[in-house]
Every structure is written in structure tokens, then in C-alpha cells.
Design a protein around this motif. Structure first.
Motif, PDB file in Angstrom:
ATOM      1  N   GLY A 115      50.298  45.610  44.042  1.00 48.43           N
ATOM      2  CA  GLY A 115      51.048  44.391  44.335  1.00 48.43           C
ATOM      3  C   GLY A 115      50.762  43.848  45.728  1.00 48.43           C
ATOM      4  N   ARG A 116      49.938  44.558  46.497  1.00 45.31           N
ATOM      5  CA  ARG A 116      49.613  44.158  47.860  1.00 45.31           C
ATOM      6  C   ARG A 116      48.785  42.876  47.872  1.00 45.31           C
ATOM      7  NH1 ARG A 116      45.189  45.612  51.173  1.00 45.31           N
ATOM      8  NH2 ARG A 116      45.691  45.426  53.365  1.00 45.31           N
ATOM      9  N   ARG A 117      48.955  42.090  48.939  1.00 45.98           N
ATOM     10  CA  ARG A 117      48.221  40.830  49.112  1.00 45.98           C
ATOM     11  C   ARG A 117      47.124  41.047  50.158  1.00 45.98           C
ATOM     12  NH1 ARG A 117      52.293  36.376  50.284  1.00 45.98           N
ATOM     13  NH2 ARG A 117      52.511  37.476  52.247  1.00 45.98           N
ATOM     14  N   TYR A 118      45.957  40.424  49.936  1.00 46.18           N
ATOM     15  CA  TYR A 118      44.848  40.495  50.882  1.00 46.18           C
ATOM     16  C   TYR A 118      44.344  39.083  51.141  1.00 46.18           C
ATOM     17  CZ  TYR A 118      40.346  41.487  52.989  1.00 46.18           C
ATOM     18  OH  TYR A 118      39.279  41.505  53.849  1.00 46.18           O
ATOM     19  N   VAL A 119      44.148  38.728  52.417  1.00 44.13           N
ATOM     20  CA  VAL A 119      43.643  37.408  52.809  1.00 44.13           C
ATOM     21  C   VAL A 119      42.265  37.593  53.435  1.00 44.13           C
ATOM     22  CG1 VAL A 119      44.027  35.398  54.285  1.00 44.13           C
ATOM     23  CG2 VAL A 119      45.979  36.554  53.239  1.00 44.13           C
ATOM     24  N   GLY A 120      41.309  36.756  53.034  1.00 41.39           N
ATOM     25  CA  GLY A 120      39.963  36.822  53.591  1.00 41.39           C
ATOM     26  C   GLY A 120      39.300  35.466  53.570  1.00 41.39           C
ATOM     27  N   SER A 121      38.078  35.411  54.105  1.00 41.48           N
ATOM     28  CA  SER A 121      37.279  34.184  54.039  1.00 41.48           C
ATOM     29  C   SER A 121      35.828  34.580  53.823  1.00 41.48           C
ATOM     30  CB  SER A 121      37.433  33.355  55.314  1.00 41.48           C
ATOM     31  OG  SER A 121      36.946  34.048  56.440  1.00 41.48           O
ATOM     32  N   THR A 122      35.065  33.674  53.199  1.00 38.86           N
ATOM     33  CA  THR A 122      33.680  33.970  52.867  1.00 38.86           C
ATOM     34  C   THR A 122      32.899  32.692  52.590  1.00 38.86           C
ATOM     35  OG1 THR A 122      32.238  35.240  51.380  1.00 38.86           O
ATOM     36  CG2 THR A 122      34.184  34.227  50.391  1.00 38.86           C
ATOM     37  N   GLY A 123      31.602  32.793  52.684  1.00 46.22           N
ATOM     38  CA  GLY A 123      30.714  31.697  52.312  1.00 46.22           C
ATOM     39  C   GLY A 123      30.203  31.839  50.891  1.00 46.22           C
ATOM     40  N   ASP A 124      30.528  32.951  50.221  1.00 46.48           N
ATOM     41  CA  ASP A 124      30.087  33.206  48.846  1.00 46.48           C
ATOM     42  C   ASP A 124      31.201  33.935  48.101  1.00 46.48           C
ATOM     43  OD1 ASP A 124      28.887  34.026  46.474  1.00 46.48           O
ATOM     44  OD2 ASP A 124      27.017  34.657  47.441  1.00 46.48           O
ATOM     45  N   MET A 125      32.096  33.171  47.519  1.00 47.04           N
ATOM     46  CA  MET A 125      33.296  33.730  46.894  1.00 47.04           C
ATOM     47  C   MET A 125      32.963  34.673  45.742  1.00 47.04           C
ATOM     48  SD  MET A 125      36.564  33.763  47.229  1.00 47.04           S
ATOM     49  CE  MET A 125      37.101  35.254  46.435  1.00 47.04           C
ATOM     50  N   GLU A 126      32.009  34.313  44.909  1.00 44.74           N
ATOM     51  CA  GLU A 126      31.679  35.160  43.763  1.00 44.74           C
ATOM     52  C   GLU A 126      31.185  36.537  44.217  1.00 44.74           C
ATOM     53  OE1 GLU A 126      29.247  33.319  40.801  1.00 44.74           O
ATOM     54  OE2 GLU A 126      30.426  31.483  40.840  1.00 44.74           O
ATOM     55  N   ARG A 127      30.278  36.559  45.200  1.00 46.27           N
ATOM     56  CA  ARG A 127      29.762  37.823  45.723  1.00 46.27           C
ATOM     57  C   ARG A 127      30.885  38.648  46.350  1.00 46.27           C
ATOM     58  NH1 ARG A 127      29.261  39.445  50.562  1.00 46.27           N
ATOM     59  NH2 ARG A 127      29.415  37.346  51.412  1.00 46.27           N
ATOM     60  N   ARG A 128      31.720  37.992  47.149  1.00 44.44           N
ATOM     61  CA  ARG A 128      32.794  38.687  47.865  1.00 44.44           C
ATOM     62  C   ARG A 128      33.802  39.287  46.892  1.00 44.44           C
ATOM     63  NH1 ARG A 128      33.815  41.950  51.372  1.00 44.44           N
ATOM     64  NH2 ARG A 128      35.474  41.565  52.861  1.00 44.44           N
ATOM     65  N   PHE A 129      34.141  38.530  45.842  1.00 43.63           N
ATOM     66  CA  PHE A 129      35.087  39.034  44.849  1.00 43.63           C
ATOM     67  C   PHE A 129      34.511  40.261  44.139  1.00 43.63           C
ATOM     68  CE2 PHE A 129      37.344  39.011  40.746  1.00 43.63           C
ATOM     69  CZ  PHE A 129      38.635  39.111  41.222  1.00 43.63           C
ATOM     70  N   ARG A 130      33.222  40.215  43.811  1.00 43.21           N
ATOM     71  CA  ARG A 130      32.575  41.381  43.188  1.00 43.21           C
ATOM     72  C   ARG A 130      32.656  42.600  44.108  1.00 43.21           C
ATOM     73  NH1 ARG A 130      28.595  37.659  41.722  1.00 43.21           N
ATOM     74  NH2 ARG A 130      27.247  38.443  43.382  1.00 43.21           N
ATOM     75  N   GLU A 131      32.484  42.388  45.410  1.00 42.77           N
ATOM     76  CA  GLU A 131      32.583  43.495  46.369  1.00 42.77           C
ATOM     77  C   GLU A 131      33.986  44.101  46.370  1.00 42.77           C
ATOM     78  OE1 GLU A 131      29.202  41.866  49.494  1.00 42.77           O
ATOM     79  OE2 GLU A 131      31.316  41.838  50.094  1.00 42.77           O
ATOM     80  N   HIS A 132      35.001  43.241  46.363  1.00 41.72           N
ATOM     81  CA  HIS A 132      36.385  43.741  46.319  1.00 41.72           C
ATOM     82  C   HIS A 132      36.629  44.525  45.027  1.00 41.72           C
ATOM     83  CE1 HIS A 132      37.858  41.893  49.957  1.00 41.72           C
ATOM     84  NE2 HIS A 132      37.487  40.698  49.570  1.00 41.72           N
ATOM     85  N   GLN A 133      36.225  43.967  43.898  1.00 43.45           N
ATOM     86  CA  GLN A 133      36.453  44.620  42.605  1.00 43.45           C
ATOM     87  C   GLN A 133      35.678  45.925  42.484  1.00 43.45           C
ATOM     88  OE1 GLN A 133      39.121  43.472  41.630  1.00 43.45           O
ATOM     89  NE2 GLN A 133      38.762  42.458  39.685  1.00 43.45           N
ATOM     90  N   GLY A 134      34.522  46.004  43.148  1.00 41.99           N
ATOM     91  CA  GLY A 134      33.689  47.193  43.077  1.00 41.99           C
ATOM     92  C   GLY A 134      34.074  48.273  44.058  1.00 41.99           C
ATOM     93  N   GLY A 135      35.121  48.049  44.850  1.00 44.67           N
ATOM     94  CA  GLY A 135      35.574  49.047  45.804  1.00 44.67           C
ATOM     95  C   GLY A 135      34.655  49.194  47.002  1.00 44.67           C
ATOM     96  N   HIS A 177      41.533  50.691  47.748  1.00 46.12           N
ATOM     97  CA  HIS A 177      42.663  51.361  47.095  1.00 46.12           C
ATOM     98  C   HIS A 177      43.433  50.484  46.116  1.00 46.12           C
ATOM     99  CE1 HIS A 177      44.495  48.989  50.220  1.00 46.12           C
ATOM    100  NE2 HIS A 177      45.625  49.106  49.572  1.00 46.12           N
ATOM    101  N   GLY A 178      43.211  49.154  46.130  1.00 42.34           N
ATOM    102  CA  GLY A 178      44.018  48.262  45.316  1.00 42.34           C
ATOM    103  C   GLY A 178      43.351  47.723  44.069  1.00 42.34           C
ATOM    104  N   VAL A 179      42.149  48.178  43.754  1.00 44.03           N
ATOM    105  CA  VAL A 179      41.408  47.687  42.591  1.00 44.03           C
ATOM    106  C   VAL A 179      42.216  47.970  41.332  1.00 44.03           C
ATOM    107  CG1 VAL A 179      39.277  48.004  41.250  1.00 44.03           C
ATOM    108  CG2 VAL A 179      39.197  48.029  43.751  1.00 44.03           C
ATOM    109  N   PRO A 180      42.358  47.044  40.419  1.00 41.97           N
ATOM    110  CA  PRO A 180      41.723  45.727  40.357  1.00 41.97           C
ATOM    111  C   PRO A 180      42.519  44.658  41.118  1.00 41.97           C
ATOM    112  CG  PRO A 180      42.930  46.108  38.325  1.00 41.97           C
ATOM    113  CD  PRO A 180      43.072  47.361  39.172  1.00 41.97           C
ATOM    114  N   TRP A 181      41.787  43.631  41.577  1.00 37.97           N
ATOM    115  CA  TRP A 181      42.357  42.515  42.316  1.00 37.97           C
ATOM    116  C   TRP A 181      42.333  41.257  41.468  1.00 37.97           C
ATOM    117  CZ3 TRP A 181      44.664  43.146  46.970  1.00 37.97           C
ATOM    118  CH2 TRP A 181      44.435  44.357  47.621  1.00 37.97           C
ATOM    119  N   ARG A 182      43.270  40.368  41.737  1.00 39.43           N
ATOM    120  CA  ARG A 182      43.344  39.072  41.046  1.00 39.43           C
ATOM    121  C   ARG A 182      43.311  37.989  42.117  1.00 39.43           C
ATOM    122  NH1 ARG A 182      48.328  36.847  39.923  1.00 39.43           N
ATOM    123  NH2 ARG A 182      49.181  38.931  40.194  1.00 39.43           N
ATOM    124  N   LEU A 183      42.463  36.996  41.939  1.00 39.86           N
ATOM    125  CA  LEU A 183      42.393  35.865  42.865  1.00 39.86           C
ATOM    126  C   LEU A 183      43.585  34.956  42.587  1.00 39.86           C
ATOM    127  CD1 LEU A 183      40.697  34.373  45.031  1.00 39.86           C
ATOM    128  CD2 LEU A 183      39.577  33.174  43.148  1.00 39.86           C
TER     129      LEU A 183
END
Length: 104
Positions: A38-58, A65-71
Motif C-alpha cells: 500500500g506504500r506510495r512511491y514518487v519518481g521522475s523519468t525520461g522513459d516511463m515504460e523502461r522505468r516502470f519495468r525496472e520497478h516491477q522487476g525489483g 520490497h513493494g512489487v507489484p506496483w500500480r501506476l
């Protein structure tokens, strides 16, 4: 496929993805919500698709520790410095309160 589903997801208050006036790069400020904690994470990136894959892939120490994440929220900026300023603001107490008020 996950990245495409996230891109197509409608989130209240998010800006639509639109090209910059002269075809320049867009920078995304984003908020993720862990489906596990249920934790919230704030970030910024120039490539959202790549960054989201990195978060989901741990592959990010802060979000592993929070995988899976929802945008749950995005904002688009044509200037990287503006995006980083907004990210830092959203990580402050006042910024977190703003996200709470938006229901993010």
C-alpha cells in the motif's frame, strides 16, 4: 504488455501524453502504489515504460520490497529540471498532503 496497459490506463488528474512543440523529449513525474504494502512511491523519468519495468522487476532498491506496483498518477513536463522540482515537491510534507487530497 504491462507497460502498454499502464500507458492506456486513465488516472484522474493526470495529464494526457502529448508531444512537445518541436518533437522534444517529455519527462514524467509519476506516483506508484504498491499492491503488496500500500506504500506510495514518487519518481521522475525520461522513459516511463523502461522505468516502470525496472520497478516491477525489483531492480530499484527503494521499491524492490513493494512489487507489484500500480501506476496511479502521472504529470508530463518538457523540461527535466521542472520534472525534478515537481518530484522533490511531491516528496515534501506539503506535496504528500496534496497527493492525499487528490486521492493518489
Amino acid at each position: 504488455m504491462v507497460a502498454r496497459l499502464v500507458r492506456d490506463e486513465e488516472v484522474a488528474g493526470s495529464n494526457p501524453v502529448s508531444p512537445t512543440p518541436f518533437g522534444g523529449k517529455m519527462y514524467t513525474v509519476y506516483v506508484l502504489r504498491s499492491e503488496k504494502t500500500g506504500r506510495r512511491y514518487v519518481g521522475s523519468t525520461g522513459d516511463m515504460e523502461r522505468r516502470f519495468r525496472e520497478h516491477q522487476g525489483g531492480r530499484n532498491k527503494a521499491t524492490r520490497h513493494g512489487v507489484p506496483w500500480r501506476l496511479v498518477y502521472t504529470e508530463e513536463y518538457s523540461d527535466r529540471a521542472e520534472a525534478v522540482r515537481r518530484e522533490r515537491y511531491l516528496k515534501t510534507g506539503v506535496g504528500r498532503e496534496e497527493l492525499d487530497e487528490m486521492g493518489v
